[in-house]
Enzyme design. Sequence first.
Site, PDB file in Angstrom:
ATOM      1  N   LEU D 230      -1.799  -3.423   1.289  1.00 40.59           N
ATOM      2  CA  LEU D 230      -2.527  -3.572  -0.127  1.00 40.59           C
ATOM      3  C   LEU D 230      -2.838  -2.479  -1.105  1.00 40.59           C
ATOM      4  O   LEU D 230      -3.129  -1.355  -0.791  1.00 40.59           O
ATOM      5  CB  LEU D 230      -3.994  -4.150   0.392  1.00 40.59           C
ATOM      6  CG  LEU D 230      -5.040  -4.515  -0.668  1.00 40.59           C
ATOM      7  CD1 LEU D 230      -4.737  -5.929  -1.261  1.00 40.59           C
ATOM      8  CD2 LEU D 230      -6.571  -4.619   0.075  1.00 40.59           C
ATOM      9  N   ASP D 231      -2.393  -2.913  -2.339  1.00 39.04           N
ATOM     10  CA  ASP D 231      -2.708  -2.030  -3.516  1.00 39.04           C
ATOM     11  C   ASP D 231      -1.684  -0.715  -3.223  1.00 39.04           C
ATOM     12  O   ASP D 231      -1.845   0.375  -3.664  1.00 39.04           O
ATOM     13  CB  ASP D 231      -3.988  -1.379  -3.642  1.00 39.04           C
ATOM     14  CG  ASP D 231      -4.765  -2.832  -4.278  1.00 39.04           C
ATOM     15  OD1 ASP D 231      -4.526  -3.581  -4.512  1.00 39.04           O
ATOM     16  OD2 ASP D 231      -5.804  -2.406  -4.340  1.00 39.04           O
TER      17      ASP D 231
END
Lengths: 288, 288, 288, 288
Positions: D230-231
């Site tokens: 994530l990210d």
Amino acid sequence: MGVKEKLWILTAQCPSRLGTVDAVTRSLVESENYIVALNSFDDKATGSFSIRVEFRPLGGETSLRQFREILEPRAAKFDMQWQLTEPEHQTRVAIMVSKYDHCLNDLLYRYRTGELAIDIPLIISNHPDLQSLADWHGIPYVHLPVTPETKPEQEAKVWELINEHQCELVVLARYMQVLSPEMAARLDGWAINIHHSLLPGFKGAKPYHQAWAKGVKLVGATAHYVNDNLDEGPIITQGVQAVDHSHYPEDLVAKGQDVESQTLAKAVRYHIEKRVFLHGNRTVVFPD
Amino acid sequence: MGVKEKLWILTAQCPSRLGTVDAVTRSLVESENYIVALNSFDDKATGSFSIRVEFRPLGGETSLRQFREILEPRAAKFDMQWQLTEPEHQTRVAIMVSKYDHCLNDLLYRYRTGELAIDIPLIISNHPDLQSLADWHGIPYVHLPVTPETKPEQEAKVWELINEHQCELVVLARYMQVLSPEMAARLDGWAINIHHSLLPGFKGAKPYHQAWAKGVKLVGATAHYVNDNLDEGPIITQGVQAVDHSHYPEDLVAKGQDVESQTLAKAVRYHIEKRVFLHGNRTVVFPD
Amino acid sequence: MGVKEKLWILTAQCPSRLGTVDAVTRSLVESENYIVALNSFDDKATGSFSIRVEFRPLGGETSLRQFREILEPRAAKFDMQWQLTEPEHQTRVAIMVSKYDHCLNDLLYRYRTGELAIDIPLIISNHPDLQSLADWHGIPYVHLPVTPETKPEQEAKVWELINEHQCELVVLARYMQVLSPEMAARLDGWAINIHHSLLPGFKGAKPYHQAWAKGVKLVGATAHYVNDNLDEGPIITQGVQAVDHSHYPEDLVAKGQDVESQTLAKAVRYHIEKRVFLHGNRTVVFPD
Amino acid sequence: MGVKEKLWILTAQCPSRLGTVDAVTRSLVESENYIVALNSFDDKATGSFSIRVEFRPLGGETSLRQFREILEPRAAKFDMQWQLTEPEHQTRVAIMVSKYDHCLNDLLYRYRTGELAIDIPLIISNHPDLQSLADWHGIPYVHLPVTPETKPEQEAKVWELINEHQCELVVLARYMQVLSPEMAARLDGWAINIHHSLLPGFKGAKPYHQAWAKGVKLVGATAHYVNDNLDEGPIITQGVQAVDHSHYPEDLVAKGQDVESQTLAKAVRYHIEKRVFLHGNRTVVFPD
């Protein structure tokens, strides 16, 4: 923190003199208006004073009324022009376009989301092309085709519409007609035009083609007030972007659209937020 | 037009309250001091007020004396801290460096040309490398090598030198030693450090290597006040520049030097021009 | 990762034709030269081809020798001009200055640190002012004052010096004398000038004053090759910076120095790294 | 000059080895394909080779067929993955959104004007809010509300739709749902997300609030490929903009929308123009 607090805005301008700031600030405190942000500038180039204050009336309507009463005579002594703008004020804007839609699309988006605190009573165009874009936003679209012969008549209609709809600002969002001197004079100082070059460079037609011919490595856009001098009106803001050898004139046309839209939107925002002061051919701009 | 007129600068800050602006502006007009430019801001995040005024004393010394006398009691009522800066004031700056010379070279150039209105009584370094650069500019260079053992002793000497030379500002121009908590506390709020990343991203050592490992497309620099929290001091300004796949960590180190120098110089200029207000861990900056 | 690997550079240009890339790339692989980075561009505006290759000779001198032998006849068929640049090559640069020192100071810093891979056999000036700056860097400074009467004679001396020192590039780092047509012709295409405006806007003298008079919100600088058309030579790169109402002409002069220095340094770096290709009045630039 | 000529694009990537460039360029010339622009890069960080060629088949379909036949066996020897993109190719893009419409509005504008050469078979959202915007552009809008319970089921539907519509790219235009690891894995490398911070700074929720709390003077946006982290996916491009003390968190949210839209649009354009090469967690980007 919540959304930025909406505040009252006081703007004023007058010839440079001792006491101009005090005339404003003392009036605000005496009427219990709380200053949140203040900018003032005394321009020796034009001998002019500009002030912009964001404030909160602690006593509500009473504070505002008292402020007006107190400021009025003091302002008169300084030949000061002043203006109060309500926190919820929506500036009434007439937008004029031709066939290019990038600036219009951008302004309508910022209008729709409330980023620009404007109402748009109408869009005026010399072409029918952008009708559906206006329709989707529920904004009347007035098609006034222009030929050399009909120009005076059509400009008269434009003028009538602007007045009928009590517009406070006219935005030429890539309106491709040169205004007559009469029309330019009428819009002097309260119409914003976007020109697709870094004025005063590349005035007139096809600036990107001119720029390409010179092999420039930067192109730009200039948002300025309309006056009676074509492409020479007072500049509000300018934007720029890098280009290179792989960009032919038509590429520059395409590539420049983003910077045009953004530069125009910025100028409109500065204007409606009362950040721009016009002194002759010069502007004082207090950005955020 | 001539060179920008040198003006007196009044700066003040205090807790937010009605009347803070008026306390300053009324005092100025009553003592015949002419306001050329004014910025004020009331920050709801910290409940603090900041004001900066550039002004011209119409009555010379008399105006200035009267201003001080009039402002003093008014300021006291607001717990307002205020400061007058003379037009010709040269801020006394101690610069601390290690081996990298790009920031020092840049600061010395701006000092030499007068762009930065500073005096540099001394340069302090934990390495001898930059002696000749200091020599050419005629600035004393104090070499204080630091080991874990000698750190307290050397920091005491640094502190002594700063005081002896009555420095008003300390600039850590890529000084590669972590300050002890005691030293950091002493310099809290009046020493500026340059960190070579967009803080709070990439704190600590080798930020360009960290940035490279993450494949970023922008690197930057952060100028901030020193406080007791390493690489967490209040940010004054930040700069940025694009990089791409062809830049390996050592390229980023080289490439970042321009933005470091410029970001640091900008922060120093803002500080000495009294454009920065410190409220807890936040700054209010009125740029030009 | 270590410092950016120094590589050999092959540059070539010729009229557009099928097979130009292959003439280069096939020659490289056949001689066991490893291509690390390659850029080519075929410009329909000028009908010209440009290619730049960074490569590593796997077989050392043998690979290089073979490459030359293989490329030579192929290049001839395409009327291709080509050039090999050694990884450690230091371009020999003559710098010409007058009284402003910001560009010179910047170039000398980048020379001293090795950021610019140049040798500077001499600095030539029509004023004595910058002698000490040259001295500190250990570079001969030749003072050749110019009057209308002595101009031809002095330019002859400049030409002699450039040749005597086998300079490969001349940099006019705010040299405030207009070159004679003869001198401009001699330097055509291998001298870089910095002009303090976004050319072709504000050609000629005092561009910042011109810009101020027009109320622009952006000022800039243009690095271009000298040719026989004053301030009209092929543009290499341009830089820009925002200004506002508080900047009077002399402020712009001061404010513009950073962007001038950086723009000139960038152009010099592009030139010595063989990133610039000149085709008539246009450049192709492969940036890093 | 006319509009930029539409050209064929060849992209290829493989492990670093001698002869990779030649395998491509020789094949092009032998099949009478004219190279207009070429970029290649050999990345020592990942040991990978990337090449992008814009070319014109002089012999039309014959040239293209021959090129494929000639390249195929050569590419195989290098384990080279290659792809030909037609001049008129419109990439099929599924856009996923939630309630924010600035990125969607911007993409749809660029789609409508042809600036982005894409088809948008459908827009998928977990909220009904942006239906009318999709309608006006004549694009099917699929509302798939997501709760923790329905997430697997809805992601399965999303996956089905993407396949059914033969989408080549998924754009998360401020889609506010965290993808499941399974879904992230499926989209790995061919879905682009826009995050409203300069990643890796301020990962996770409410990055502008995080940025405000740290008192940063620059905020930004990051466009990156989705992966299972994530990210943390490979960054394609990043944008930045200056902010100051007067911007509270909600102001940053509003202020950041322009840079988000522009950064995402740039990344999408780079992707569909085949300018981005993905090697593990790193990208090589050849900008125009």
